[in-house]
Design a protein around this motif. Sequence first.
Motif, PDB file in Angstrom:
ATOM      1  N   ASP A 111       0.702 -71.284  -5.544  1.00 49.41           N
ATOM      2  CA  ASP A 111       0.692 -70.569  -4.260  1.00 49.41           C
ATOM      3  C   ASP A 111       1.715 -71.184  -3.296  1.00 49.41           C
ATOM      4  O   ASP A 111       2.439 -72.134  -3.650  1.00 49.41           O
ATOM      5  N   ASP A 112       1.775 -70.631  -2.090  1.00 48.40           N
ATOM      6  CA  ASP A 112       2.744 -71.084  -1.081  1.00 48.40           C
ATOM      7  C   ASP A 112       2.574 -72.548  -0.707  1.00 48.40           C
ATOM      8  O   ASP A 112       3.514 -73.182  -0.223  1.00 48.40           O
ATOM      9  N   ASN A 113       1.387 -73.112  -0.930  1.00 51.48           N
ATOM     10  CA  ASN A 113       1.122 -74.516  -0.595  1.00 51.48           C
ATOM     11  C   ASN A 113       1.358 -75.458  -1.770  1.00 51.48           C
ATOM     12  O   ASN A 113       1.073 -76.649  -1.677  1.00 51.48           O
ATOM     13  N   GLY A 114       1.835 -74.923  -2.897  1.00 51.81           N
ATOM     14  CA  GLY A 114       2.095 -75.748  -4.077  1.00 51.81           C
ATOM     15  C   GLY A 114       0.874 -76.011  -4.930  1.00 51.81           C
ATOM     16  O   GLY A 114       0.908 -76.854  -5.826  1.00 51.81           O
ATOM     17  N   VAL A 115      -0.213 -75.283  -4.682  1.00 51.55           N
ATOM     18  CA  VAL A 115      -1.440 -75.469  -5.455  1.00 51.55           C
ATOM     19  C   VAL A 115      -1.355 -74.612  -6.723  1.00 51.55           C
ATOM     20  O   VAL A 115      -1.113 -73.401  -6.659  1.00 51.55           O
ATOM     21  N   ILE A 116      -1.571 -75.261  -7.863  1.00 48.53           N
ATOM     22  CA  ILE A 116      -1.529 -74.570  -9.163  1.00 48.53           C
ATOM     23  C   ILE A 116      -2.942 -74.157  -9.535  1.00 48.53           C
ATOM     24  O   ILE A 116      -3.882 -74.942  -9.436  1.00 48.53           O
ATOM     25  N   SER A 117      -3.076 -72.901  -9.982  1.00 45.25           N
ATOM     26  CA  SER A 117      -4.383 -72.367 -10.392  1.00 45.25           C
ATOM     27  C   SER A 117      -4.269 -71.705 -11.755  1.00 45.25           C
ATOM     28  O   SER A 117      -3.258 -71.085 -12.072  1.00 45.25           O
ATOM     29  N   TYR A 118      -5.346 -71.838 -12.529  1.00 45.09           N
ATOM     30  CA  TYR A 118      -5.470 -71.145 -13.811  1.00 45.09           C
ATOM     31  C   TYR A 118      -6.374 -69.947 -13.565  1.00 45.09           C
ATOM     32  O   TYR A 118      -7.488 -70.093 -13.074  1.00 45.09           O
ATOM     33  N   ARG A 119      -5.884 -68.769 -13.910  1.00 44.38           N
ATOM     34  CA  ARG A 119      -6.640 -67.561 -13.621  1.00 44.38           C
ATOM     35  C   ARG A 119      -6.852 -66.781 -14.919  1.00 44.38           C
ATOM     36  O   ARG A 119      -5.897 -66.374 -15.572  1.00 44.38           O
ATOM     37  N   LYS A 120      -8.120 -66.586 -15.283  1.00 39.60           N
ATOM     38  CA  LYS A 120      -8.448 -65.782 -16.458  1.00 39.60           C
ATOM     39  C   LYS A 120      -7.968 -64.350 -16.209  1.00 39.60           C
ATOM     40  O   LYS A 120      -8.155 -63.806 -15.123  1.00 39.60           O
ATOM     41  N   GLY A 121      -7.338 -63.764 -17.212  1.00 40.41           N
ATOM     42  CA  GLY A 121      -6.812 -62.405 -17.064  1.00 40.41           C
ATOM     43  C   GLY A 121      -5.407 -62.417 -16.490  1.00 40.41           C
ATOM     44  O   GLY A 121      -4.646 -63.367 -16.694  1.00 40.41           O
ATOM     45  N   THR A 122      -5.064 -61.372 -15.729  1.00 38.43           N
ATOM     46  CA  THR A 122      -3.690 -61.219 -15.250  1.00 38.43           C
ATOM     47  C   THR A 122      -3.590 -60.922 -13.755  1.00 38.43           C
ATOM     48  O   THR A 122      -2.579 -60.403 -13.287  1.00 38.43           O
ATOM     49  N   LEU A 123      -4.611 -61.243 -12.991  1.00 40.72           N
ATOM     50  CA  LEU A 123      -4.590 -60.974 -11.558  1.00 40.72           C
ATOM     51  C   LEU A 123      -3.721 -61.991 -10.828  1.00 40.72           C
ATOM     52  O   LEU A 123      -3.998 -63.184 -10.833  1.00 40.72           O
ATOM     53  N   LYS A 124      -2.658 -61.495 -10.187  1.00 43.42           N
ATOM     54  CA  LYS A 124      -1.773 -62.323  -9.368  1.00 43.42           C
ATOM     55  C   LYS A 124      -1.902 -61.845  -7.936  1.00 43.42           C
ATOM     56  O   LYS A 124      -1.738 -60.663  -7.645  1.00 43.42           O
ATOM     57  N   LEU A 125      -2.180 -62.778  -7.020  1.00 41.26           N
ATOM     58  CA  LEU A 125      -2.361 -62.435  -5.618  1.00 41.26           C
ATOM     59  C   LEU A 125      -1.040 -62.521  -4.855  1.00 41.26           C
ATOM     60  O   LEU A 125      -0.121 -63.245  -5.282  1.00 41.26           O
ATOM     61  N   PRO A 126      -0.930 -61.819  -3.722  1.00 35.04           N
ATOM     62  CA  PRO A 126       0.276 -61.938  -2.895  1.00 35.04           C
ATOM     63  C   PRO A 126       0.495 -63.403  -2.496  1.00 35.04           C
ATOM     64  O   PRO A 126      -0.456 -64.140  -2.228  1.00 35.04           O
ATOM     65  N   GLY A 127       1.739 -63.826  -2.496  1.00 38.42           N
ATOM     66  CA  GLY A 127       2.059 -65.208  -2.145  1.00 38.42           C
ATOM     67  C   GLY A 127       2.019 -66.158  -3.323  1.00 38.42           C
ATOM     68  O   GLY A 127       2.314 -67.340  -3.169  1.00 38.42           O
ATOM     69  N   GLU A 128       1.624 -65.677  -4.490  1.00 42.68           N
ATOM     70  CA  GLU A 128       1.591 -66.526  -5.691  1.00 42.68           C
ATOM     71  C   GLU A 128       2.793 -66.213  -6.573  1.00 42.68           C
ATOM     72  O   GLU A 128       3.305 -65.093  -6.583  1.00 42.68           O
TER      73      GLU A 128
END
Length: 189
Positions: A111-128
């Motif tokens: 994300d914009d703050n440099g936080v890495i996340s693992y997300r099941k599936g394919t949902l990408k949020l704005p700003g990522e």
Amino acid sequence: MAVQNSLNKKQSATNEQVVEYMAGGMKVKLTPSIVKNYLVSGDKDRVSIQELAMFMNLCKFSGLNPWLKEAYCIKYGNEPAAMVVGKEAFEKRAEENPNYDGDESGIVVIDDNGVISYRKGTLKLPGEEIIGGYAEVWRKDRTYSTRIEVSFDEYAGKKKDGTLNSQWAKKPATMIRKVALVQALREAF
């Protein structure tokens, strides 16, 4: 004296190399013209007879049915044609194995703050930004899973000018998730 007529010409024009085999209990019949007209992605007019024959025989020897999206013949420009084994083929083979015990896959985003996340599936949020994909496959006969993480930059399909090709530009999360899942299934089985 040889007799020539239009019937003989039609017969010789259709004398193509035919590859027939069984895949998944179904009879598959491929000819160069069938593959070129219906199964080549990209520049079908540039694919050579040798590339078509190679694709047909690789499908036969691997037991893959291109009509079920188990294999793709892809040709762009003057690059050699590529045979890509579809995700569906890997999933089908895993599910046929009695030791298959499921899988999970998704995307890796920052994300914009440099936080890495693992997300099941394919949902990408704005700003990522998508930076990769992951997949984990379980087998009943192992006490550990097979986990794979892949980098978006390493696998994203690009054109000669360096921009993403249409599939990767339109569906980047779907594509990187597929890559990760196929890699994990390939290693697990």
